[in-house]
Write a protein that holds these residues in place. Structure first.
Motif, PDB file in Angstrom:
ATOM      1  N   HIS A 161      43.248  51.905  37.371  1.00  0.00           N
ATOM      2  CA  HIS A 161      43.217  53.172  38.108  1.00  0.00           C
ATOM      3  C   HIS A 161      43.299  52.898  39.598  1.00  0.00           C
ATOM      4  O   HIS A 161      43.202  51.754  40.041  1.00  0.00           O
ATOM      5  CB  HIS A 161      42.001  54.026  37.726  1.00  0.00           C
ATOM      6  N   HIS A 203      41.556  53.512  42.364  1.00  0.00           N
ATOM      7  CA  HIS A 203      40.488  53.340  43.358  1.00  0.00           C
ATOM      8  C   HIS A 203      40.620  52.013  44.102  1.00  0.00           C
ATOM      9  O   HIS A 203      40.978  50.989  43.527  1.00  0.00           O
ATOM     10  CB  HIS A 203      39.118  53.435  42.684  1.00  0.00           C
ATOM     11  N   ASP A 262      38.611  49.803  45.185  1.00  0.00           N
ATOM     12  CA  ASP A 262      37.903  48.597  44.734  1.00  0.00           C
ATOM     13  C   ASP A 262      38.513  48.016  43.453  1.00  0.00           C
ATOM     14  O   ASP A 262      37.978  47.071  42.880  1.00  0.00           O
ATOM     15  CB  ASP A 262      36.398  48.873  44.547  1.00  0.00           C
ATOM     16  N   HIS A 263      39.639  48.571  43.006  1.00  0.00           N
ATOM     17  CA  HIS A 263      40.374  48.002  41.866  1.00  0.00           C
ATOM     18  C   HIS A 263      41.791  47.570  42.235  1.00  0.00           C
ATOM     19  O   HIS A 263      42.458  46.924  41.423  1.00  0.00           O
ATOM     20  CB  HIS A 263      40.406  49.001  40.696  1.00  0.00           C
ATOM     21  N   HIS A 275      37.153  59.846  35.165  1.00  0.00           N
ATOM     22  CA  HIS A 275      36.754  59.158  36.403  1.00  0.00           C
ATOM     23  C   HIS A 275      37.908  59.299  37.394  1.00  0.00           C
ATOM     24  O   HIS A 275      37.727  59.742  38.521  1.00  0.00           O
ATOM     25  CB  HIS A 275      36.449  57.701  36.076  1.00  0.00           C
ATOM     26  N   ASP A 314      36.364  51.724  34.815  1.00  0.00           N
ATOM     27  CA  ASP A 314      35.286  52.645  35.180  1.00  0.00           C
ATOM     28  C   ASP A 314      35.200  53.842  34.232  1.00  0.00           C
ATOM     29  O   ASP A 314      34.497  54.815  34.514  1.00  0.00           O
ATOM     30  CB  ASP A 314      35.476  53.143  36.623  1.00  0.00           C
TER      31      ASP A 314
END
Ligand SMILES: [Zn+2]
Length: 257
Positions: free
Chosen positions: A56, A58, A60-61, A114, A133
């Motif tokens: 996904h 985000h 932090d990914h 999410h 997540d």
């Protein structure tokens, strides 16, 4: 031939994962939270990165993507529904598609909620699922983009995986999740045992991941929203639609301290 999985911490509480196909020596990073941590894990193992699979959008990914793309000849696969938000995708996939890593097959499972386009990756031959997540041990991601109904349906697809499947999630949140789970499901014996085990493991600095889907089905309140005791804990009638119980659980977790 089976795969090897290397697990390491990235950033503060993100898990980094490398999946290595023994037959072809291809290696995939599941998400790219931190290029430096991923490169040192590759060095430690003597593996060369050939693939990155993004779950996904985000930050932090995906933050490590540009450096890893520059340093390795990699194919980057990710969710079609988030292609505009993830720079550098080479291959786009959706629900029920397959992603190959050499001889290893991952089935894509859509897990919206999410983020709307989030995907999980299931390797049935080895019994592994990477949930990022969407599903944590004893918890699930915050519902930042989706609606409770589709999010609950996505989690039910994960719940349908065999008990022996090992779940690898995106963050080490197990101890906090256990506290919330115990607050809504205090008489769950399996949960009490797992929570104590998690607290012991964390006190010793151990990872609580992977965990079996069988354990998650028995302990994770977000996979148990169709159980009457969880409806009652949320002040709802036992026969209410499980997605309503799920929504109540998710809202309660958002404000739980
Ligand atoms: Zn996220």
């Amino acid at each position: 031939m089976p795969v090897l999985i290397d697990i390491f911490m990235c950033r503060t509480e993100n898990y980094g994962y490398l999946v290595h196909d023994l037959e072809t020596r291809k290696t995939a990073a599941i998400d790219a939270p931190d290029a430096g941590a991923i490169k040192s894990a590759l060095n430690n193992r003597g593996w060369t990165l050939t693939d990155i699979i993004i779950t996904h959008h985000h930050r932090d990914h995906v933050e490590g993507l540009p450096v890893l793309k520059a340093d390795f000849d990699v194919t980057v696969t990710g969710p079609r529904a988030e292609a505009e938000k993830i720079l550098g995708l080479d291959v786009m996939v959706g629900d029920n598609d397959t992603v190959m890593l050499g001889g290893t097959t991952f089935i894509v499972i859509a897990t919206p909620g999410h983020t709307l386009g989030q995907i999980a990756l299931y390797n049935s031959a080895d019994g592994h699922v990477f949930t990022a997540d969407a599903l944590f041990s004893m918890g699930c991601g915050r519902m930042l983009e989706g609606k409770p109904g589709p999010m609950w349906e996505g989690l039910k697809h994960l719940r349908a995986l065999p008990d022996h499947t090992l779940m690898y999630c995106g963050h080490e949140y197990s101890a906090d999740n256990a506290r919330f789970a115990l607050s809504v499901d205090p008489r769950n014996a399996a949960l009490n045992i797992r929570a104590a085990e998690v607290n012991r493991m964390r006190a010793q600095g151990q990872f609580t991941i992977p965990v079996s889907m069988g354990m998650e089905k028995a302990t994770n309140p977000f996979l148990r929203a169709d159980r009457p005791e969880l409806a009652r804990a949320m002040g709802l009638e036992p026969d209410v639609d499980p997605s309503i119980v799920f929504a109540a659980l998710r809202a309660a977790k958002d404000t739980f301290t």
